[in-house]
Design a protein around this motif. Sequence first.
Motif, mmCIF file in Angstrom:
data_model
loop_
_atom_site.group_PDB
_atom_site.id
_atom_site.type_symbol
_atom_site.label_atom_id
_atom_site.label_comp_id
_atom_site.label_asym_id
_atom_site.label_seq_id
_atom_site.Cartn_x
_atom_site.Cartn_y
_atom_site.Cartn_z
ATOM 1 N N CYS A 74 3.964 38.486 -39.739
ATOM 2 C CA CYS A 74 4.118 39.004 -41.384
ATOM 3 C C CYS A 74 3.186 38.321 -42.088
ATOM 4 O O CYS A 74 2.992 38.813 -43.505
ATOM 5 N N CYS B 234 7.682 30.284 -39.150
ATOM 6 C CA CYS B 234 7.331 31.188 -40.005
ATOM 7 C C CYS B 234 8.688 31.208 -40.839
ATOM 8 O O CYS B 234 9.667 31.358 -40.162
ATOM 9 N N GLU B 235 8.637 30.922 -42.198
ATOM 10 C CA GLU B 235 9.868 30.680 -43.044
ATOM 11 C C GLU B 235 10.096 31.833 -43.767
ATOM 12 O O GLU B 235 10.884 31.998 -44.448
ATOM 13 N N ASN B 236 9.580 33.264 -43.555
ATOM 14 C CA ASN B 236 9.884 34.326 -44.168
ATOM 15 C C ASN B 236 10.819 35.139 -43.338
ATOM 16 O O ASN B 236 10.577 36.076 -42.733
ATOM 17 N N HIS B 237 12.170 34.437 -43.416
ATOM 18 C CA HIS B 237 13.323 34.716 -42.391
ATOM 19 C C HIS B 237 13.593 36.050 -42.624
ATOM 20 O O HIS B 237 13.896 36.767 -41.250
ATOM 21 N N GLU C 88 2.564 35.339 -43.395
ATOM 22 C CA GLU C 88 3.243 34.353 -44.171
ATOM 23 C C GLU C 88 2.312 33.069 -43.402
ATOM 24 O O GLU C 88 2.096 32.831 -42.459
ATOM 25 N N CYS D 245 10.009 38.986 -41.945
ATOM 26 C CA CYS D 245 9.213 39.040 -40.814
ATOM 27 C C CYS D 245 9.680 39.725 -39.523
ATOM 28 O O CYS D 245 10.724 39.323 -39.004
#
Length: 655
Positions: free
Chosen positions: A399, A412-415, A401, A418
């Motif tokens: 994604c 990746c904390e764009n849960h 991020e 992403c």
Amino acid sequence: MDSEKILEKMKSLISEIDKHNYNYYVLDNPTISDSEYDKLYYSLVDLEKESGIILPYSPTLKVGGDILESFTKRKHEVNLYSLNKVRDYSDLADWVNDMNKQTGGTEFAVEYKFDGLSLVIEYENGVFKSATTRGNGSVGEDVTAQVKTIRSVPLSIPFKGRLIVQGEGMMTNKSFEEYNKKAEEKLKNPRNGVAGAIRNLDPKETAKRKLDFFCYQVLLSEGVNLDSQEKVHNFIKEQGFLTGDYFYICTNVNEIISCIEQVDKIKNEIDTMIDGMVIKINNVSAREDIGWTAKFPRWAVAFKFATQEVSTILKSVTWQVGRTGRVTPIANLDAVELAGATVTRATLNNIDDIKRKGVYENSRVFVRRSNEVIPEIMGLAEKFEDSKEIEVPLICPSCGEVLVQKGPLLYCENHFGCREQVVDRISHFASRNAMNIEGFSEKTAGSLYDNLNVRHLSDLYKLTKEDLLTLDKFKDKKADNTINSLKASKKTELYKFLYSLGIPEVGIKTAKDIAKRFKTLENISSASEEDFVQVDDIGEVIAKNIKTFFEDQYYLEEIQKLFHSGIEIQEVEIFSNVNPNFAGKTFVLTGALSKPRKEIEDLIESLGGKTSSSVSKNTDYVLAGEEAGSKLAKAEALGIKILSEEDFNKLLILG
Ligand code: AMP
Ligand code: ZN
């Protein structure tokens, strides 16, 4: 000399030479010098030349006879079986339990599992008569001339009754290395060395490879009572065979495991290839009761060691985003054969791991596959001029991020934005051991993400048929099926639901253990870390993961939403009730049974088991009555345990 005297002389020379062969090749403890041995040997050769008589068990035959035109087939008098494998200690424990239940307590013989070429040898009147390869188990190839050349195969034995033994043709590491030193065409490994030597039409070639034969089983013996594996083992030793000298009787799973671990540690120091251990019920008459499937005995299993390493080229590294947002390096490899499978990818675990192993893109690396985990890179084998440092990504490959590093792990904390992460989470949720949404694939999850804005687990149950019809390739029938599968999946069990949530490091076994202990979701969500640690096999890390999960507002709401959409956790009694023989096991009934099917099915379910109408590899037991037909045949083919009503009743009582 008259011919009688010549014969006498020959016989006495043969027994003298045999004794020294045995000391040398089996006991590894020669008692005369090579030149003394040669003297004996050549006086026999001379005598044979002079008289024109060669006794059928003469050691001079070991050099190999004439080249054969082709191999002929031979039917085995006693069928040969394969061995069922247990993958890990838990499977092993299950099997041991099962055997104890069926026999009311039993002893287990633990032996090496030799990794060579299985051979059957027949003796008559104490003389080597024939040798046959395993072939398909009922018909093999006649390799008498080849096997005769194997130094540790006795051509005459003390036992005079009819005898058929089974063992493994092996090439020791020493023979392998010696052979390769001289050979123009080098052997790849000892195992290939054996196969090529035995399946060689020129027995002199076989002789050159200096094979050995390790014996582990008596298939037929007339006139001697071998009613335990222990007796079998002692008997074959007395007859002068090599056995590998490892034999233990164990009475419980822990003892068996210690044997396995002990050998696992020293296996590389043993001169022969051992790829695991074989565990057999000691008592032969108990074996008869336990029986065989079409493919293997139920009274024995093999535990395979982690396979040895191979090396291959690490071409590149892909960073894969998993359901928890963790970004894991996966190595793309030049395809390589490992433990019977072609391996093209292997995990590198994390950043520290890459550093520790010191591997590069475009370098040669060692790869290993152990019993249960996916292939793993073990380290660097060779660095090349154009080998490249593995670059750690700064942004999410899925994604874009910016990634966050926690210890050696990348996240990746764009849960929810992403794609790779969400798709993995949803696929996990839908998978068979989780919510078991039939016909749902990773592709489906991807398509729902791309077109229908599915981001959360609970979004799945909001989907309508009309939504699905807007998707590519979703026609009326497929949409209906998916809606039905979604609906059907709502009825679930506690451990499946727990597993489906995708709590980091909570696999199916952990989920089961937790469900068993805490019984309801309320209990689980209110339990403390200490409570979780109380459960066997749960350490602090997993305990913390579970606790953190149930403190996360997002997940608490998700769970609420899932329940609102109709998730129903069935109060399966398997956890409080009753019979461990039934808990979680799937039964298929077939044939004419003494009670109505429904009644038996209800009984099974009340004890925590499940019933199914068709046999698959997920079936645990087939209960077969009179005139059972195709289901029984299929169960046999799949090696599934088949129960008579009597066996079934035993399970009921023993539970
Ligand atoms: P697999 O070929 O992996 O199915 O394993 C089964 C084979 O292991 C048997 O057919 C035997 O050839 C071999 N084997 C090696 N050691 C033993 C042993 N101690 N007992 C029985 N079979 C063995
Ligand atoms: Zn991402």
